[in-house]
Write a protein that holds these residues in place. Structure first.
Motif, PDB file in Angstrom:
ATOM      1  N   ASN A  48       0.817  -1.208   0.000  1.00 17.08           N
ATOM      2  CA  ASN A  48       0.000   0.000   0.000  1.00 17.08           C
ATOM      3  C   ASN A  48       0.856   1.266   0.000  1.00 17.08           C
ATOM      4  O   ASN A  48       1.758   1.415   0.821  1.00 17.08           O
ATOM      5  CB  ASN A  48      -0.913   0.028   1.230  1.00 17.08           C
ATOM      6  N   SER A  49       0.542   2.162  -0.924  1.00 17.70           N
ATOM      7  CA  SER A  49       1.189   3.481  -0.890  1.00 17.70           C
ATOM      8  C   SER A  49       0.190   4.614  -1.049  1.00 17.70           C
ATOM      9  O   SER A  49       0.586   5.781  -1.011  1.00 17.70           O
ATOM     10  CB  SER A  49       2.241   3.581  -1.995  1.00 17.70           C
ATOM     11  N   ILE A  50      -1.092   4.297  -1.222  1.00 21.54           N
ATOM     12  CA  ILE A  50      -2.036   5.371  -1.552  1.00 21.54           C
ATOM     13  C   ILE A  50      -3.335   5.347  -0.767  1.00 21.54           C
ATOM     14  O   ILE A  50      -4.031   6.360  -0.697  1.00 21.54           O
ATOM     15  CB  ILE A  50      -2.383   5.351  -3.053  1.00 21.54           C
ATOM     16  N   ASP A  51      -3.694   4.222  -0.172  1.00 15.63           N
ATOM     17  CA  ASP A  51      -5.065   4.092   0.324  1.00 15.63           C
ATOM     18  C   ASP A  51      -5.119   3.999   1.846  1.00 15.63           C
ATOM     19  O   ASP A  51      -4.126   3.691   2.509  1.00 15.63           O
ATOM     20  CB  ASP A  51      -5.737   2.862  -0.270  1.00 15.63           C
ATOM     21  N   LYS A  52      -6.321   4.239   2.368  1.00 13.93           N
ATOM     22  CA  LYS A  52      -6.576   4.056   3.786  1.00 13.93           C
ATOM     23  C   LYS A  52      -7.015   2.609   4.010  1.00 13.93           C
ATOM     24  O   LYS A  52      -7.996   2.156   3.419  1.00 13.93           O
ATOM     25  CB  LYS A  52      -7.658   5.026   4.262  1.00 13.93           C
ATOM     26  N   ILE A  53      -6.275   1.905   4.827  1.00 13.50           N
ATOM     27  CA  ILE A  53      -6.577   0.499   5.090  1.00 13.50           C
ATOM     28  C   ILE A  53      -7.405   0.435   6.368  1.00 13.50           C
ATOM     29  O   ILE A  53      -6.881   0.319   7.484  1.00 13.50           O
ATOM     30  CB  ILE A  53      -5.287  -0.346   5.222  1.00 13.50           C
ATOM     31  N   ASP A  54      -8.722   0.554   6.207  1.00 11.85           N
ATOM     32  CA  ASP A  54      -9.612   0.578   7.361  1.00 11.85           C
ATOM     33  C   ASP A  54     -10.345  -0.754   7.509  1.00 11.85           C
ATOM     34  O   ASP A  54     -10.113  -1.705   6.767  1.00 11.85           O
ATOM     35  CB  ASP A  54     -10.597   1.738   7.249  1.00 11.85           C
ATOM     36  N   LYS A  55     -11.253  -0.815   8.473  1.00 15.11           N
ATOM     37  CA  LYS A  55     -11.951  -2.062   8.808  1.00 15.11           C
ATOM     38  C   LYS A  55     -12.709  -2.615   7.607  1.00 15.11           C
ATOM     39  O   LYS A  55     -12.673  -3.829   7.352  1.00 15.11           O
ATOM     40  CB  LYS A  55     -12.914  -1.826   9.978  1.00 15.11           C
ATOM     41  N   SER A  56     -13.384  -1.749   6.865  1.00 13.79           N
ATOM     42  CA  SER A  56     -14.183  -2.241   5.740  1.00 13.79           C
ATOM     43  C   SER A  56     -13.296  -2.865   4.668  1.00 13.79           C
ATOM     44  O   SER A  56     -13.644  -3.901   4.089  1.00 13.79           O
ATOM     45  CB  SER A  56     -15.022  -1.099   5.145  1.00 13.79           C
ATOM     46  N   LEU A  57     -12.167  -2.249   4.406  1.00 16.07           N
ATOM     47  CA  LEU A  57     -11.269  -2.805   3.402  1.00 16.07           C
ATOM     48  C   LEU A  57     -10.657  -4.110   3.898  1.00 16.07           C
ATOM     49  O   LEU A  57     -10.552  -5.088   3.154  1.00 16.07           O
ATOM     50  CB  LEU A  57     -10.177  -1.795   3.045  1.00 16.07           C
ATOM     51  N   ILE A  58     -10.272  -4.145   5.172  1.00 16.51           N
ATOM     52  CA  ILE A  58      -9.684  -5.363   5.749  1.00 16.51           C
ATOM     53  C   ILE A  58     -10.690  -6.506   5.713  1.00 16.51           C
ATOM     54  O   ILE A  58     -10.363  -7.641   5.354  1.00 16.51           O
ATOM     55  CB  ILE A  58      -9.207  -5.091   7.188  1.00 16.51           C
ATOM     56  N   ASP A  59     -11.945  -6.215   6.064  1.00 10.58           N
ATOM     57  CA  ASP A  59     -12.985  -7.251   6.069  1.00 10.58           C
ATOM     58  C   ASP A  59     -13.264  -7.794   4.675  1.00 10.58           C
ATOM     59  O   ASP A  59     -13.767  -8.915   4.525  1.00 10.58           O
ATOM     60  CB  ASP A  59     -14.279  -6.700   6.674  1.00 10.58           C
ATOM     61  N   SER A  60     -12.958  -6.994   3.665  1.00  7.31           N
ATOM     62  CA  SER A  60     -13.207  -7.437   2.287  1.00  7.31           C
ATOM     63  C   SER A  60     -12.139  -8.416   1.792  1.00  7.31           C
ATOM     64  O   SER A  60     -12.290  -8.988   0.709  1.00  7.31           O
ATOM     65  CB  SER A  60     -13.276  -6.233   1.351  1.00  7.31           C
ATOM     66  N   CYS A  61     -11.087  -8.601   2.579  1.00  6.10           N
ATOM     67  CA  CYS A  61      -9.963  -9.471   2.179  1.00  6.10           C
ATOM     68  C   CYS A  61      -9.798 -10.593   3.205  1.00  6.10           C
ATOM     69  O   CYS A  61      -8.925 -10.515   4.091  1.00  6.10           O
ATOM     70  CB  CYS A  61      -8.678  -8.665   2.066  1.00  6.10           C
ATOM     71  N   PRO A  62     -10.611 -11.641   3.120  1.00  3.88           N
ATOM     72  CA  PRO A  62     -10.596 -12.690   4.150  1.00  3.88           C
ATOM     73  C   PRO A  62      -9.286 -13.464   4.238  1.00  3.88           C
ATOM     74  O   PRO A  62      -8.997 -14.068   5.279  1.00  3.88           O
ATOM     75  CB  PRO A  62     -11.748 -13.612   3.731  1.00  3.88           C
ATOM     76  N   ASN A  63      -8.486 -13.452   3.178  1.00  4.21           N
ATOM     77  CA  ASN A  63      -7.236 -14.210   3.184  1.00  4.21           C
ATOM     78  C   ASN A  63      -6.004 -13.352   3.454  1.00  4.21           C
ATOM     79  O   ASN A  63      -4.873 -13.842   3.375  1.00  4.21           O
ATOM     80  CB  ASN A  63      -7.050 -14.918   1.834  1.00  4.21           C
ATOM     81  N   LEU A  64      -6.226 -12.103   3.795  1.00  4.85           N
ATOM     82  CA  LEU A  64      -5.114 -11.175   3.962  1.00  4.85           C
ATOM     83  C   LEU A  64      -4.220 -11.583   5.130  1.00  4.85           C
ATOM     84  O   LEU A  64      -4.693 -11.837   6.235  1.00  4.85           O
ATOM     85  CB  LEU A  64      -5.649  -9.758   4.182  1.00  4.85           C
ATOM     86  N   ARG A  65      -2.912 -11.610   4.864  1.00  2.00           N
ATOM     87  CA  ARG A  65      -1.933 -11.995   5.886  1.00  2.00           C
ATOM     88  C   ARG A  65      -0.932 -10.899   6.200  1.00  2.00           C
ATOM     89  O   ARG A  65      -0.334 -10.890   7.263  1.00  2.00           O
ATOM     90  CB  ARG A  65      -1.179 -13.253   5.441  1.00  2.00           C
TER      91      ARG A  65
END
Length: 326
Positions: A48-65
């Motif tokens: 990430n270099s441009i976006d806000k990584i908030d709860k809604s974005l995190i919840d949209s990525c169930p496999n995010l590590r």
């Protein structure tokens, strides 16, 4: 692993791709002109270099590590929620320190030499420039006192360069007791203070340069009271995060000439609204968040990102981790 990158800068994209491809790692760059979430939902690693990584974005990525930030600042990431979800967050803490320190002195020199207020008048007939005596005198940095707020990697690089200009350097930092060994030779400062001494040292400084992270403790750290304590001849520099300084307090202090001037590489809303009252002032300078964007910096940043991703793929934790998963 599925790796997606939220990156706009074309040079940065190219360097990341080259570094990762060299290690046989594939990365997909998100089209920032299209909705973001549908493109990243299968991400395991997000650069990430441009976006806000908030709860809604995190919840949209169930496999995010892993969320790998491309700079030192992680205030745009909900770190607590990432930790709760078992997601690592890593940054790049040292790669652009020299670039930012050099840009800091660009801003300092622009202000102290009154470049904005002095100009050459052009001849409409010949197109040549006619030299004239300046209307506004500049000052020398030699012998002046710089106050560095935040003596991390970038703050130390700024202090080092201030010494080269013949300046006296004092610093305020959160944990001064961890920086007592080595003194001036190691940290390039004449005196070091804790945050509790900020109000005492502000009146001493000719230049106040901000290099702190943005968090609950530093937001609005420079407000009306702090600005009123500064010398009328002093300058404020901010290449860290805009909300460390209170916008309205800074505007009032510059309008009323409580301080001589301010220069920033960060703004409260980016890109800045061209109608913002600060941008109409002669004693204010803005550069568009470019201090850390040099060829050398993005090369180093890309190396650290590659190393962290390689470690994740081997089942190891990133080297530049900013949260802990118990």
């Amino acid at each position: 692993m599925i790796i997606k990158a939220l990156v706009k800068n074309p040079e940065f994209k190219q360097r990341i791709a080259e570094k990762l491809n060299h290690s046989n790692i594939q990365v997909e760059f998100v089209n920032t002109q299209e909705p973001i979430i549908p493109q990243i939902q299968d991400s395991e690693i997000l650069i990430n270099s441009i976006d806000k990584i908030d709860k809604s974005l995190i919840d949209s990525c169930p496999n995010l590590r892993l969320v790998q930030q491309s700079g030192i600042g992680v205030d745009s990431i909900d770190i607590d929620y990432c930790t709760e979800r078992g997601i690592y967050v890593a940054n790049v803490p040292m790669a652009n320190a020299i670039s930012v320190a050099e840009h800091t002195f660009l801003l300092i020199l622009y202000l102290t030499k009154n470049i904005k207020l002095n100009s050459f008048s052009s001849s409409s007939n010949s197109g040549s420039f006619v030299r004239r005596m300046p209307d506004h005198m500049g000052i020398e940095l030699s012998g002046k006192t710089m106050l560095v707020l935040g003596l991390g990697v970038t703050g130390i690089e700024v202090a080092k360069r201030a010494k080269a200009f013949g300046m006296k350097v004092i610093a305020v930092t959160k944990h001064p007791y961890t920086k007592t060994e080595g003194g001036d030779k190691k940290y390039f400062v004449d005196r070091l203070f804790g945050v509790d001494k900020l109000l005492e040292v502000l009146p001493i400084a000719d230049i106040v340069s901000i290099h702190t992270p943005l968090n609950n403790e530093t937001e609005n750290m420079i407000n009306k009271k702090e600005l009123e304590l500064m010398k009328k001849s002093a300058y404020l520099i901010n290449v860290a995060r805009a909300p460390v300084v209170n916008h309205e307090a800074l505007l009032d202090s510059l309008r009323e000439k409580i301080i001589a001037g301010a220069a920033v590489d960060v703004f409260w809303n980016e890109p800045a609204d061209q109608n913002d009252a600060l941008l109409q002032l002669d004693n204010f300078l803005l550069t568009p968040h470019i201090a850390g964007w040099t060829y050398e910096a993005i090369d180093s940043i890309s190396d650290i990102i590659r190393i962290n991703i390689e470690r994740m793929m081997r089942g190891q934790i990133p080297l530049t981790l900013v949260n802990r998963l118990d």
